[in-house]
Design a protein around this motif. Structure first.
Motif, short mmCIF file in Angstrom:
data_model
loop_
_atom_site.label_atom_id
_atom_site.label_comp_id
_atom_site.label_asym_id
_atom_site.label_seq_id
_atom_site.Cartn_x
_atom_site.Cartn_y
_atom_site.Cartn_z
N VAL A 141 4.06 -18.08 132.51
CA VAL A 141 3.36 -19.30 132.96
C VAL A 141 2.86 -20.09 131.75
CG1 VAL A 141 1.29 -20.15 134.13
CG2 VAL A 141 2.71 -18.41 135.22
N ALA A 142 2.26 -19.40 130.79
CA ALA A 142 1.77 -20.07 129.59
C ALA A 142 2.92 -20.69 128.80
CB ALA A 142 1.00 -19.09 128.71
N ALA A 143 4.04 -20.00 128.69
CA ALA A 143 5.19 -20.52 127.96
C ALA A 143 5.75 -21.76 128.65
CB ALA A 143 6.27 -19.45 127.84
N ASP A 144 5.86 -21.71 129.99
CA ASP A 144 6.35 -22.89 130.73
C ASP A 144 5.44 -24.08 130.51
OD1 ASP A 144 8.50 -21.52 131.73
OD2 ASP A 144 7.61 -21.11 133.69
N CYS A 145 4.15 -23.84 130.57
CA CYS A 145 3.19 -24.93 130.38
C CYS A 145 3.29 -25.49 128.97
CB CYS A 145 1.77 -24.42 130.65
SG CYS A 145 0.51 -25.71 130.62
N ALA A 146 3.52 -24.62 127.98
CA ALA A 146 3.68 -25.08 126.60
C ALA A 146 4.89 -26.00 126.47
CB ALA A 146 3.82 -23.88 125.66
N ILE A 147 5.99 -25.61 127.07
CA ILE A 147 7.20 -26.45 126.98
C ILE A 147 6.97 -27.78 127.68
CG2 ILE A 147 9.61 -26.61 127.72
CD1 ILE A 147 9.70 -23.51 127.38
N ASP A 148 6.33 -27.74 128.87
CA ASP A 148 6.02 -28.98 129.60
C ASP A 148 5.11 -29.89 128.78
OD1 ASP A 148 7.55 -28.13 131.71
OD2 ASP A 148 5.86 -27.38 132.89
N SER A 149 4.26 -29.30 127.96
CA SER A 149 3.29 -30.07 127.16
C SER A 149 3.81 -30.40 125.77
CB SER A 149 1.97 -29.29 127.04
OG SER A 149 1.42 -29.01 128.30
N GLN A 150 5.10 -30.18 125.54
CA GLN A 150 5.74 -30.45 124.24
C GLN A 150 5.11 -29.63 123.11
OE1 GLN A 150 5.35 -34.89 124.50
NE2 GLN A 150 7.56 -34.83 124.24
N ILE A 151 4.70 -28.40 123.46
CA ILE A 151 4.21 -27.45 122.47
C ILE A 151 5.38 -26.54 122.08
CG2 ILE A 151 2.61 -25.56 122.05
CD1 ILE A 151 1.28 -28.26 122.37
N GLU A 152 5.55 -26.32 120.80
CA GLU A 152 6.63 -25.48 120.33
C GLU A 152 6.22 -24.02 120.38
OE1 GLU A 152 9.18 -24.64 116.20
OE2 GLU A 152 7.87 -26.40 116.36
N LEU A 153 7.02 -23.20 121.05
CA LEU A 153 6.79 -21.76 121.03
C LEU A 153 7.28 -21.21 119.70
CD1 LEU A 153 7.82 -20.68 124.64
CD2 LEU A 153 5.52 -20.75 123.66
#
Length: 905
Positions: free
Chosen positions: A322-334
């Motif tokens: 869930v956190a990873a999906d939210c990061a991608i949606d928010s243009q945060i690089e994993l």
């Protein structure tokens, strides 16, 4: 040169927000009275200065001696707080002004918010403020707090801890809600300011104070509306240059909209415009109270990420995903874990850990696993921040996992933030994080969303650093010619009492700025239309020509792909018949016959311009064609634009994904499209009378771009041109000030306004000055400038301040700088000047000061002044040569004030 704005002396609002003495007017012991709440709050906050109750009806208040008036006080207080009925405020401000008070906070309601009587009362108060040069926060606000000095001049039920987060709110209710929420955490504030009616001080000057405030590291704003667009945007940009700014604005949906003529007008809503303003200002917007609280948590943390690469540590696979999906949606690089990090984790974790980011340490994770995994992620050079998630389980207590993680946060410079999922069972762990100053959140989504604010802030900084001239790559001569052609078109329309230009006029206006557009040929008869088509070659397009019809397709007034004489004649007949039915009263002047533009792999786009009633001209870009409003793929930006900003605007739309190569379709000619956007930006800057403009469709293709149609609505009352750009929220870079100058010995230099890309030059300039030169400039020992100071020195709002640099052409380094900044009265400016040691005594000081004086005069300032050390004989001699009057300074010891009346030049 002089201190003031340029040597980091006290800000002129310091005595208001950091007072040494405060008088509470209306202080009382009466239960439920406003004056009692404020006086009690001040006492409970342990105010570090002198506190005086003032009320003619009492001899004492809560055991403290009470005074009958401000004039009866043993000293003139730095600040008065008025907590009396509105009808007493005017006289109280007058009496305080007579007594020498210069700062006030008015809590009383009953002003503009109640109607005409209140507006008249506000007018009288404002007159008294001006008479005595007083500054005021309020009326009808909650008050102000400065926890570090024990100032709680509010009637809020919650107090605030001292910290680094500043809050300015137009809503007292939002202000008290944030304070009440923060009381349950360890979040602290440097300042809390409830603007209320903002009769005097507004966002602009208060943001300027917070920029200079060393206690403030981050800023939260709650905004309901903006009155002074230029001042607001300027202050916002200045603040965001050095500190993260988060904005929460209400009123996102208007109850109704005015009728608009163009597609751009329909698409560019005021809230979307506000988003464009914030992006260009370098700040980030949140859209709910929960997001605001999350932003407050992340900003209150003391550490800032170097980038947006996030690592996630979790003992639950689901929350990690869930956190990873939210990061991608928010243009945060994993973040990609380094091999050394993976090796370290392999040695400490069970064999079936995730072996990737998110780092799943398995559901039965012990406190030791949490510690090892979090430390490994924090130690990875490819990670900028770490989010550690805890899911309740029987093996490890929440507080034990928290205790394992907290020391790791203290041992690294990167931010660590957490989300301990659950309810009552995790409350002790959350309290531990609060006490340690670690941002903690209820859910993975809220944690990642909060981090995204800092990441977006960093992205927006690149937009903030752009300095763009009004006329782009046009020369002054070319711009003047274009303005003259545009003026003629405008005058013709206004003589005919028209505010909507005809198609031919609109296209001629676009052509004046070298936009790639074909005006076509007007045909008043059927035979003339056939002749025009034969002359220009088939295929052709035919459009109705009428001053009363804007959207031609809507009335059947367009025919495309006419390939022979017969089709042209039939098209004439069809158009005339259909338009006569749909618009029987419209004046029909004929048709416009144009070459039929069609290119391989073309995309239909829209480029537009609209004048927002608050922020002035706004540029629009998106999907075009007849379905433009149905598709509603539009992005907005403030002018002026350069290629980087134009490219950013394009990338904000969905259609940008099909502008590049995809499948077997070649990408468009991006430079051609960007050139169109820049030229429309020039029109926005140079023609303040354009109300709305549509270029739709714009056909972008692999070998260029062409404008097919244009619609323009004009404003009859706007000025023909405005070289002070008062119609714009952002003042363009004044490229017209660039010129080559020569010193007395003939050395060539480039004189120009300072730019954001001068940061390294400014650092080097100050570093290489002699100790004496630096002392003369700053009037106290300085060896180097902080990053925040250099940012303020190099990123200017050219509309209110100016800094001119002389660049050594041979070394590309700064030889000298002159600058001015407005005083609080907004009519006078203070100057500073510094010359590199190798360039002194060569006439450069005279060149820089004379040019600066010209800029201040052209900007409409009445006086330019500065403070000079008596030992700085060279500066005093230069001041005399330039006509300055030399006075002994009354406010800064051991200095001389030099003053020049610009009206005497």
């Amino acid at each position: 040169m002089q201190p003031g704005k340029f040597a980091m002396a006290d800000h002129y609002l310091s005595r208001l927000l950091e007072p040494r003495s405060v008088a509470i007017i209306g202080a009382t012991e009466r239960v439920g009275a406003l004056g009692r709440y404020v006086f009690e709050n001040m006492r409970q906050a342990s105010f570090q200065g002198n506190l005086y109750p003032v009320n003619p009806q009492h001899g004492s208040v809560l055991g403290e001696k009470c005074y009958s008036s401000v004039a009866a006080l043993p000293e003139v207080p730095d600040l008065i707080v008025i907590a009396t009925p509105a009808n007493t405020v005017t006289d109280l401000i007058h009496d305080a002004g007579v007594a020498g008070v210069r700062n006030a906070v008015v809590l009383s309601g009953g002003f503009a918010e109640i109607g005409e009587e209140g507006r008249l009362r506000a007018k009288h108060v404002k007159a008294e403020l001006a008479r005595y040069n007083m500054r005021m926060i309020g009326p009808n606000g909650v008050g102000i707090m400065r926890p570090a000095v024990g100032l709680n001049a509010t009637f809020a039920s919650a107090s605030a801890r001292a910290g680094s987060l500043a809050l300015i709110s137009q809503s007292g209710a939002v202000c008290t809600a944030i304070l009440d929420w923060a009381a349950t955490t360890e979040i602290g504030f440097s300042s809390v300011i409830s603007l209320g009616g903002a009769l005097d001080l507004d966002f602009g000057e208060l943001l300027d104070y917070l920029v200079h405030d060393r206690e403030t590291r981050s800023i939260l704003l709650y905004i309901e509306g903006v009155r002074d667009a230029r001042g607001f945007t300027s202050a916002l940009r200045a603040a965001a240059r050095v500190k993260p700014v988060i904005v929460f604005k209400s009123g996102r949906h208007a109850a109704g909209t005015q009728a608009v003529t163009s597609h751009t007008g329909a698409l560019a809503g005021s809230d979307a415009v506000f988003d464009a303003v914030l992006a260009r200002a370098g700040v980030v917007r949140v859209r709910s109270s929960l997001q605001l609280f999350a932003a407050a948590r992340i900003l209150a943390a003391s550490k800032r990420p170097a980038g947006n690469r996030l690592a996630i540590v979790t003992n639950g696979g689901g929350p990690g995903v869930v956190a990873a999906d939210c990061a991608i949606d928010s243009q945060i690089e994993l973040a990609t874990l380094a091999s050394a990090t993976v090796d370290k984790l392999n040695a400490a974790l069970p064999v079936h850990w995730s072996h990737a980011n998110p780092i799943d340490i398995i559901g039965d994770a012990t406190p030791q696993r949490f510690a090892v995994a979090t430390d490994a992620a924090m130690s990875d050079a490819g990670v900028d921040a770490v989010l550690t998630l805890f899911c309740p389980q029987t093996v490890t207590r929440p507080e034990d996992a928290a205790a394992a993680v907290i020391p790791i946060a203290a041992s690294h410079d990167k931010p660590l933030f957490t989300a301990w999922l659950g309810g009552v069972s995790v409350l002790p762990a959350k309290a531990m994080f609060d006490a340690a100053g670690i941002a903690n959140f209820l859910t993975p989504e809220s944690a990642v969303e909060a981090f995204s604010y800092l990441a977006r802030f960093r992205r927006h900084q690149s937009m903030l650093l752009q300095s763009v001239p009004a006329h782009g790559n046009m020369s002054f001569h070319e711009a003047s010619q274009a303005i003259a052609k545009a003026r003629h078109i405008r005058e013709t329309a206004l003589k005919e009492k028209r505010l909507t230009l005809s198609e031919v006029e609109a296209k001629a206006l676009a052509a004046a700025f070298d936009l790639p557009i074909n005006i076509g040929q007007i045909a008043a008869t059927r035979d003339a239309a056939v002749s025009a088509a034969k002359a220009m070659g088939f295929p052709v397009a035919m459009k109705i020509h009428s001053p009363d019809i804007t959207h031609k397709s809507d009335v059947g007034g367009v025919r495309l792909n006419l390939v022979n004489v017969r089709q042209v004649g039939n098209a004439w007949d069809d158009i005339m018949e259909q338009v006569a039915e749909t618009r029987p009263t419209a004046r029909i002047l004929g048709v416009n016959v144009q070459p039929m533009l069609k290119f391989p792999h073309q995309r239909e786009l829209l480029v537009g311009l609209k004048r927002d009633p608050v922020f002035g001209p706004v540029l629009a870009f998106g999907a075009g064609g007849v379905a433009v409003e149905a598709v509603h793929d539009i992005a907005l930006a403030l002018p002026p634009l350069n290629p980087a900003l134009a490219d950013n605007l394009i990338c904000e739309t969905r259609i940008h994904r099909v502008l590049n190569n995809y499948r077997d379709i070649p990408g468009i000619d991006f430079p051609a499209l960007i050139d169109i956007l820049q030229r429309v930006s020039m029109m926005a800057c140079l023609l303040p009378w354009i109300e709305e403009m549509d270029l739709n469709p714009v056909l972008a293709h692999p070998r260029g771009a062409a404008v097919v149609d244009a619609r323009v609505v004009i404003n009859a009352t706007a000025p023909i041109t405005d070289l002070r750009y008062s119609h714009m929220a952002i003042f363009p870079y004044p490229v017209e000030l660039e010129r080559e100058v020569r010193t007395r010995d003939g050395a060539p230099l480039l004189l120009r306004p300072i730019r954001p890309d001068d940061v390294e030059r400014e650092h080097a300039f100050v570093a290489h000055m002699s100790d004496t030169s630096r002392y003369y400039r700053f009037q106290h020992p300085v060896s180097a400038l902080s990053q925040e100071t250099v940012a303020r020195f190099t990123q200017l709002d050219y509309g209110r301040e100016m800094a001119l640099v002389a660049i050594d052409i041979t070394t590309d380094q700064i030889a000298g700088v002159s600058r001015y900044f407005p005083n609080p009265d907004r009519t006078t400016v203070e100057f500073a000047i510094a010359i590199a040691d190798a360039w002194q005594a060569r006439g450069l000081g005279f060149i820089l000061m004379k040019s600066l004086i010209d800029c201040a005069r052209d900007a409409g300032y009445r006086t330019i002044e500065g403070l000079v050390l008596p030992a700085n004989l060279g500066m005093l001699k230069l001041a005399e040569q330039l006509g300055f009057a030399i006075e002994k300074s009354s406010d800064v010891p051991h200095t001389v004030r030099v003053v020049l009346n610009l009206g005497n030049i």
